[in-house]
Scaffold this active site. Structure first.
Site, short mmCIF file in Angstrom:
data_model
loop_
_atom_site.label_atom_id
_atom_site.label_comp_id
_atom_site.label_asym_id
_atom_site.label_seq_id
_atom_site.Cartn_x
_atom_site.Cartn_y
_atom_site.Cartn_z
N TYR A 197 32.53 39.83 64.00
CA TYR A 197 33.44 40.49 64.94
C TYR A 197 32.80 40.48 66.34
CZ TYR A 197 36.95 42.43 61.69
OH TYR A 197 37.98 42.60 60.80
N ARG A 334 31.93 42.86 45.90
CA ARG A 334 32.09 42.64 44.45
C ARG A 334 31.11 43.49 43.64
NH1 ARG A 334 33.37 37.46 41.09
NH2 ARG A 334 33.98 39.21 39.78
N CYS A 379 41.30 44.84 40.25
CA CYS A 379 41.49 43.91 41.36
C CYS A 379 41.07 42.53 40.87
CB CYS A 379 40.62 44.33 42.54
SG CYS A 379 40.42 43.07 43.82
N GLU A 460 59.79 37.45 23.21
CA GLU A 460 58.85 36.42 23.64
C GLU A 460 58.82 35.31 22.60
OE1 GLU A 460 56.19 33.83 24.84
OE2 GLU A 460 56.89 35.44 26.18
#
Length: 687
Positions: A197, A334, A379, A460
């Site tokens: 940044y 992570r 996630c 299914e």
């Protein structure tokens, strides 16, 4: 709670501010308290998300990074006093949770600002540049330490920030921090010497070529960051905590070129030797904590790890930098909770930073504490809902405007930062609802319908739930996707959803006028115009176990094909990629952090990639291809995998479907997991 997590839930201090546990929500653009890429205001959606995280046992909560100079409308953050009064009124409710709040402030993006095609047009048209300046002054908001190329665009270069502008920023940090302190905020974090940044650009030799007091020497490169903390301490007092978001090592080879895990390279940015000195220098300047990871926007996969990056990818560097400072150090990237707990127990780090997992499930810390880990919605590190800033050859940021303006949503959780339109509303007329297809789309529809009070029934045709997601999650590195599939199957069991496996439905009329959701997915596109196409192995066949030879040609270098080539290489095979377009993963919706990793990994490992090349024929011992200029190429290989895309397979077409039928997932239109889950949620909510 499992004792292996005990150290995560011990108190610690940042300066004189005591934090109840070691879980830190690190900032994500879009979860802001004062708005994101819009006029500054007290953002109720951001506040609701932050409060939900705090109520669910996070210790330290950091909302999305807040530019002290708003890129939109050129507003200085300290000038809107009304929103600070609203924040002050909200803070007691936040503090009831026992969590602490640090607001992250940034000087901006500089050359890392995500430029779009529209912005290129505004900048390069003299008239439009003048007219758009009050709304978006691109010359100012992309300014860097020195003239340099933008990360995303060749058409919008960055100029050097003036000394007067730097002083304006320093003053703004102090004024903003003082207002935040007066509103009851517990501290601030400066964003910072991190991720390439603007502030970081001043510290990086490959960007900063200045010869004034903000360039050249070590002290000059870090002067901007030092002056900011000194100004904040001057305005707010020495006991007001100021954290620094800090990249330990830049992991960068140069402009738009990162360094992958395990790769030997020459560091263009901050190496560890400089980092040791810088961390101590910044601590002595007044910073009370280092919130750490690695990388820059040129090596974005370190700060925003895709699924290809190893777990805890930044931990070793952060552990090492901890030895050179006396202030607390947080590690993000992570992070595995058990590994984080061990690192904290050993004194290697002081806190563990988590971000995207909170988007997938704001309650995950509570579930961890209550021994309900299997109920945590994982996630999957896809970035397709939260940070899908996309870039490939010939385009700047290829991202829908709605995504640019609404970051921090989640592909696997349709409600995240969208509760104005995605929320569970109980039905007033419960009914049986038929769902044809037990993939992710069918299961998400069933889950939402059941929560609303309906009685969904899934049919299914195969012997297990999951559909094409079984293949999509099969690669060795996709454990998080397999976790998501397990989560959905577990939800079907917990909610007692009626499921009929090995039951193929071909005629919808048998269900009469009952509401029906068709979620039958898609089939692979077959290249029937290519002689020898029958010799090819379809992508899903490979992913579900079909054996291949030693050298494998992958036809199609989109995300699926590239991931298959990556998997082949990990398994010791020799992949070759053939792609018609001029770049790999040349598709909207795939974050640059993900796609750049794959492109750079293939280059590092010398994986043959044939761009702008079409398949002409499949032979017994290879393939015949044609380049864009008509040249024929013979490529020897043992197997050929087709990854040429998919075709929707609805039981009834969109234009002919009865009024009681809705289409969900790929049978409604080929997309990604985000489009599948969000569409399924929306359809289930309107029935």
């Amino acid at each position: 709670m499992n004792k292996k997590y005990d150290s995560l839930f011990t108190p610690w201090k940042i300066g004189n501010c005591e934090i109840k546990n070691r879980i830190v929500l690190t900032s994500m653009g879009g979860t802001d308290l004062f708005g994101w890429m819009e006029k500054n205001h007290f953002d109720k959606a951001g506040a609701d998300f932050i409060l939900s995280v705090a109520k669910n046992n996070a210790g330290l909560v950091l909302p999305g990074c807040q530019p002290v100079y708003n890129p939109m409308f050129g507003q200085w953050l300290y000038k809107n006093k009304k929103m600070y009064k609203e924040l002050a009124a909200w803070m007691p409710e936040f503090h009831k949770t026992g969590a602490k709040l640090f607001v992250q402030l940034t000087a901006g993006f500089g050359r890392s600002f995500t430029v779009s095609t529209m912005m290129e047009t505004l900048y390069n048209n003299p008239v439009l540049r003048v007219l758009s300046k009050p709304v978006m002054d691109l010359d100012k908001i992309t300014a860097s330490a020195s003239p340099s190329p933008n990360r995303w665009s060749d058409k919008l270069p960055s100029r050097a920030l003036t000394v007067e502008e730097i002083h304006e920023f320093v003053t703004a940090f102090g004024k903003t921090a003082k207002l935040l302190k007066e509103a009851g905020v517990d501290g601030v974090e400066i964003h910072a010497v991190h991720e390439g940044y603007l502030l970081d650009q001043f510290t990086l030799d490959y960007v900063n070529k200045r010869t004034d007091e903000y360039g050249g020497s070590f002290e000059n490169k870090y002067r901007f960051a030092v002056e900011i903390v000194q100004e904040i301490k001057k305005q707010c007092g020495e006991d007001f905590p100021v954290s620094l978001r800090y990249s330990v090592v830049s992991k960068t080879k140069g402009f738009r070129e990162g360094a992958l895990p395990g790769e030997e390279y020459t560091e263009a940015g901050r190496d560890f030797e400089e980092s040791k000195k810088a961390a101590k220098y910044l601590q002595d300047a007044g910073y009370d904590m280092l919130n750490c990871d690695n990388g820059t926007y040129d090596a974005w996969y370190w700060a925003h790890p895709p699924i290809y990056m190893p777990e805890n990818c930044n931990l070793e560097d952060v552990k090492n930098i901890r030895k050179y400072v006396d202030i607390p150090v947080v590690c993000a990237g992570r992070m595995n909770p058990e590994v984080a707990a061990n690192a904290i127990s050993n004194g290697d780090i002081d806190g563990a930073g988590f971000a995207r997992q909170f988007l997938a499930d704001t309650e995950w810390v509570t579930k961890l504490m209550n021994d309900n880990e299997d109920d945590i919605r994982p996630c999957i590190l896809c970035h397709s809902g939260c940070f899908n800033m996309c870039h490939y050859k010939g385009v700047p940021n290829d991202q829908d405007l709605s995504d640019s303006l609404h970051l921090a949503r989640c592909a696997v959780n349709a409600e995240t930062m969208q509760k104005d339109k995605h929320f569970i509303k109980p039905t007033t007329s419960p009914k049986k609802i038929i769902i044809i297809g037990g993939g992710i789309g069918g299961m998400e529809a069933a889950r939402v319908l059941k929560l609303r009070g309906h009685e969904p029934i899934i049919y299914e045709k195969s012997d297990r739930l999951g559909g094409t997601f079984i293949a999509a999650s099969a690669e060795s590195y996709k454990g998080k996707l397999r976790d998501l599939l397990s989560w959905y199957i577990r939800k079907m069991e917990q909610m007692k959803i009626e499921i009929h496996l090995n039951t193929e439905i071909t005629d919808l009329s048998q269900f009469g006028a009952a509401p029906i959701i068709v979620a039958t997915g898609s089939t692979a596109r077959v290249l029937r115009n290519v002689p020898g196409h029958e010799k090819m192995i379809e992508a899903c066949q490979f992913l579900t176990g079909t054996e291949v030879g030693e050298t494998v040609a992958v036809i199609g270098g989109g995300l699926t094909g590239s991931e298959i080539a990556y998997e082949l290489a990990l398994k010791g095979k020799k992949p070759i990629i053939v792609e018609m377009k001029d770049d790999l993963v040349s598709q909207k919706g795939v974050c640059l952090a993900n796609s750049s990793y794959l492109r750079e990994w293939f280059a590092w490992k010398n994986i043959p990639v044939y761009l702008e090349t079409s398949l002409k024929e499949v032979r017994d011992n290879g393939i015949l291809c044609v380049t864009k200029d008509g040249k024929e190429i013979e490529i020897a290989c043992d197997s050929v995998i087709s990854s040429a895309g998919y075709v929707p397979t609805p039981l009834v077409s969109k234009d002919k479907k009865p009024s009681n039928v809705e289409l969900v997932g790929d049978c409604n239109g080929i997309g990604n997991l985000r489009t599948v889950i969000w569409r399924a949620y929306e359809v289930a909510m309107k029935l």
